[in-house]
Motif scaffolding. Sequence first.
Motif, short mmCIF file in Angstrom:
data_model
loop_
_atom_site.label_atom_id
_atom_site.label_comp_id
_atom_site.label_asym_id
_atom_site.label_seq_id
_atom_site.Cartn_x
_atom_site.Cartn_y
_atom_site.Cartn_z
N GLN A 63 84.55 58.05 33.54
CA GLN A 63 85.11 56.73 33.86
C GLN A 63 86.41 56.88 34.63
O GLN A 63 87.18 55.95 34.73
CB GLN A 63 85.35 55.94 32.57
N ALA A 84 84.80 46.21 38.92
CA ALA A 84 84.68 47.00 37.69
C ALA A 84 85.52 48.28 37.70
O ALA A 84 85.19 49.24 37.01
CB ALA A 84 83.22 47.35 37.44
N SER A 85 86.61 48.31 38.48
CA SER A 85 87.48 49.49 38.44
C SER A 85 88.91 49.08 38.79
O SER A 85 89.15 48.16 39.55
CB SER A 85 86.99 50.58 39.40
N ARG A 138 91.54 45.64 38.42
CA ARG A 138 90.26 45.17 38.98
C ARG A 138 90.37 43.67 39.29
O ARG A 138 91.09 42.94 38.63
CB ARG A 138 89.11 45.45 38.02
N ARG A 161 85.27 50.71 34.56
CA ARG A 161 84.95 50.01 33.32
C ARG A 161 83.83 50.73 32.58
O ARG A 161 83.87 50.90 31.38
CB ARG A 161 84.56 48.55 33.62
#
Length: 167
Positions: A63, A84-85, A138, A161
Amino acid sequence: MLKILAISSVLLFVAASAGAQTRQPSTAAKPFIVKTKQSLDDLQRSLSTDNKVEDLTGGPGTQLRVAIQHDKLRQNADAEVHDASDDVYYVLEGSAQLTLGGTLDNPQEATMGEWKSKKINGGTTFEIKKGDLIVVPRGTPHQRNSVPGKEFTMILIKIFRDPIKAK
């Protein structure tokens, strides 16, 4: 009734204790990385010939991505939003223009959850330079371009994520 509760409690304690004894600490998902100042200086020099990125860690099942990124000339770069990051930048050398916030103008989904645009409407532009640390959560529009006549090198830390899937 009290006797049954006491016996049940002892059985639960024994079962929990037995389960705890079989657990072991996790093992490292990847090898650790130590980069001395000299090895980082050498890496920066090897990247300085162009716009280049060298990943230090990341990949399927993780991750986290850590990379050294060098921009020799980065003009008119796309603005982007990651669903998502999160990104963390630490500037090693040089300076760049960074626009944060606002909204993407006519966003297009380049890949799942990765939005691109030619510009940001209503963002705030900063000049970032050596020693600066920037956290881009994000969902935050961001766009980085070179300052005319200046090169730029940073450590990029990307926190996903969900674990990265194998291709």
